[in-house]
Design an enzyme around this catalytic site. Structure first.
Site, mmCIF file in Angstrom:
data_model
loop_
_atom_site.group_PDB
_atom_site.id
_atom_site.type_symbol
_atom_site.label_atom_id
_atom_site.label_comp_id
_atom_site.label_asym_id
_atom_site.label_seq_id
_atom_site.Cartn_x
_atom_site.Cartn_y
_atom_site.Cartn_z
ATOM 1 N N SER A 279 0.819 -1.213 0.000
ATOM 2 C CA SER A 279 0.000 0.000 0.000
ATOM 3 C C SER A 279 0.853 1.263 0.000
ATOM 4 C CB SER A 279 -0.961 -0.037 1.192
ATOM 5 O OG SER A 279 -1.927 0.978 1.099
ATOM 6 N N ASP A 354 -9.670 -4.738 -4.764
ATOM 7 C CA ASP A 354 -9.148 -3.655 -3.928
ATOM 8 C C ASP A 354 -10.178 -2.533 -3.802
ATOM 9 O OD1 ASP A 354 -7.545 -1.535 -2.795
ATOM 10 O OD2 ASP A 354 -5.792 -2.685 -3.430
ATOM 11 N N HIS A 431 22.700 -3.110 -27.080
ATOM 12 C CA HIS A 431 22.614 -1.745 -26.567
ATOM 13 C C HIS A 431 22.853 -1.628 -25.070
ATOM 14 C CE1 HIS A 431 20.181 -1.714 -30.318
ATOM 15 N NE2 HIS A 431 20.710 -0.502 -30.479
#
Length: 482
Positions: A279, A354, A431
């Site tokens: 949280s 949630d 890269h």
């Protein structure tokens, strides 16, 4: 002091009023007597005298044996000696110094619009709004954001906290320590060492960052403990044994000294440290990831990208300007911005039910701010892949509220994981690993969709539960990396 006196059939006679000072003197004398009796009782108690002897010896010499003896007692943590100070010589190495150590501000002021100047007159005009924002943040705002810092709540939870603390010490051989941060706050911590065991995960340290009403005694620390990791828990400033007030800068200072303690006193290398947050703990977790880029991984459970949308959800619409200004100036929990500065592995855990970090209702999974945290991270790391086609595919995948729906979307776009891995490995070999990557700029729309879905599934896992349901140990997994 004589007063008027009167009688009525002999039932009542009032001739004097006793001064209040007489009662006050008696009360003070009574309190002094009680204090003396308590002192005598403690002095004649052999266990209390032994405790005082050990406490004084620990203040003089902080040896491991003295600390072990002191840990057997439960007492006011304010009297506990400081075990680690942020200015200890070994903690001043510039290679591992966090921004808060050198006073770098976490909160940047809002940029001025083009053509405006911050003149004296403008400052005067802004002053009432700034004063109002300050008062709101330091009264109602802070207590709403961190209810665990409210004294009455802590008082109600104290028996549970003491029980949880005793369990950590007696059953898990936890070691309590007091750390002093650069702002003077004292941070209450608990360390459980699993390095001597056969399980390999015990060699890794999980630093746990609790929620806005969470304490290490009863918080998310239990999940990595059950999974067999070494664990370091700590309480926010103003929570239980920690002093101070949980404003963002104080939070960052606390996290800074916790990480320094893990490295320089407990002996863990940054590559062996995992930051796990639940949280609102995502703020200090992402701050640590940004400030200590060599840490192994970051796991964010039920966290969000930015506090402003969630603050606006619970406040009246007429307060929109005040709420936004207050958050930005005093309570700016900019998790996504901080996370994008970290180069290492990240795992986000989204709660499908949630009710806290959704901006509408729990059933509307697309209003979960964990989605925005994922999208901002992927758009920063893989901007070419997360172009229009990739972004659209990931949004469709995020709308799925079950594993069956996820698999259906995954198969609809015919995601070939081996091909995605080969593309990423080839780009990394040519890269290097530093983000952002330009992979996907020469790719077909179908290829970008596949790669976007592959990356989304690797960075976010769903957990079918509400916000406050404890995360099972089997769901505590290390983030994916190449």
């Amino acid at each position: 002091m004589p007063t008027a006196s009167w009688h009525w059939k002999g039932y009542l006679s009032l001739s004097k009023v006793v001064p209040f000072s007489h009662y006050a003197g008696t009360l003070l004398l009574l309190l002094a007597g009680v204090a003396c009796l308590r002192g005598i009782g403690r002095w004649t108690n052999p266990q209390y005298r032994q405790f005082i002897t050990i406490l004084e010896a620990t203040h003089r010499n902080r040896s491991a044996e003295n600390k072990r003896q002191l840990a057997k007692y439960n007492f006011d943590f304010g009297s506990w000696p400081v075990d680690f100070h942020w200015e200890e010589p070994s903690s001043r190495k510039e290679s591992r110094g966090g921004p808060s150590r050198w006073g770098v501000a976490l909160l940047r002021p809002e940029p001025l619009h083009r053509g405006t100047a911050d003149t004296f007159l403008n400052r005067v005009k802004k002053l009432p709004c700034q004063i109002t924002s300050y008062l709101v943040a330091h009264t109602l705002g802070r207590r709403m954001l961190y209810p665990g810092s409210v004294y009455l709540l802590q008082k109600a939870l104290m028996p549970v906290l003491l029980q949880g603390q005793a369990r950590l010490v007696e059953e898990c051989n936890g070691r309590r320590a007091k750390l002093q941060a650069c702002d003077g706050n004292e941070i209450d911590t608990m360390f459980v060492d699993r390095r001597g065991r056969a399980e390999p995960q015990g060699q890794k340290l999980v630093i746990c960052c609790e929620g806005n009403a969470g304490f290490y005694e009863v918080g998310c620390i239990s999940t990595p403990l059950e999974a067999g990791y070494s664990v370091l828990g700590w309480n926010h400033p103003g929570f239980a044994g920690s002093t101070g007030v949980p404003f963002p800068q104080n939070e960052a200072n606390a996290m800074d000294v916790v990480v320094q303690f893990a490295i320089h006193r407990l002996g863990f290398q940054p590559q062996d440290i995992i930051i796990y947050a639940w949280s609102i703990g995502g703020f200090t977790a992402t701050w640590a990831a940004m400030s200590y880029p060599d840490i192994s991984a970051v796991i964010l459970d039920a966290s969000f990208d930015d506090l402003v949308p969630l603050a606006l959800k619970v406040m009246p619409d007429s307060w929109r300007g005040l709420v936004t200004r207050t958050v930005r100036q005093h309570l700016n929990l900019n998790n996504a911005e901080q996370l994008c500065r970290y180069q290492g592995p990240v795992l986000l855990i989204r709660r499908t039910k949630d009710e806290i970090i959704t901006t509408t209702v729990p059933e509307d999974i697309m209003s979960n701010r964990g989605n925005d945290l994922l999208l901002k991270l992927l758009q920063h790391r893989y901007p070419r892949v997360m172009a229009e086609e990739g972004l659209q595919a990931v949004r469709q995948w995020l709308e799925a509220s079950s594993q069956l729906e996820e698999a259906s979307i995954y198969s609809r776009w015919e995601v070939e994981e081996d091909w995605c891995l080969s593309v990423l490995h080839s780009y990394q070999a040519e890269h290097g690993p530093e983000f952002p990557w330009s992979v996907g700029e020469d790719m077909s729309p179908e290829g970008r969709r596949q790669l976007a879905l592959f990356l989304a599934q690797k960075h976010l896992h769903n957990f079918e539960a509400t916000h406050c349901t404890p995360l099972p140990a089997q769901n505590f997994q290390m983030p994916w990396h190449l």
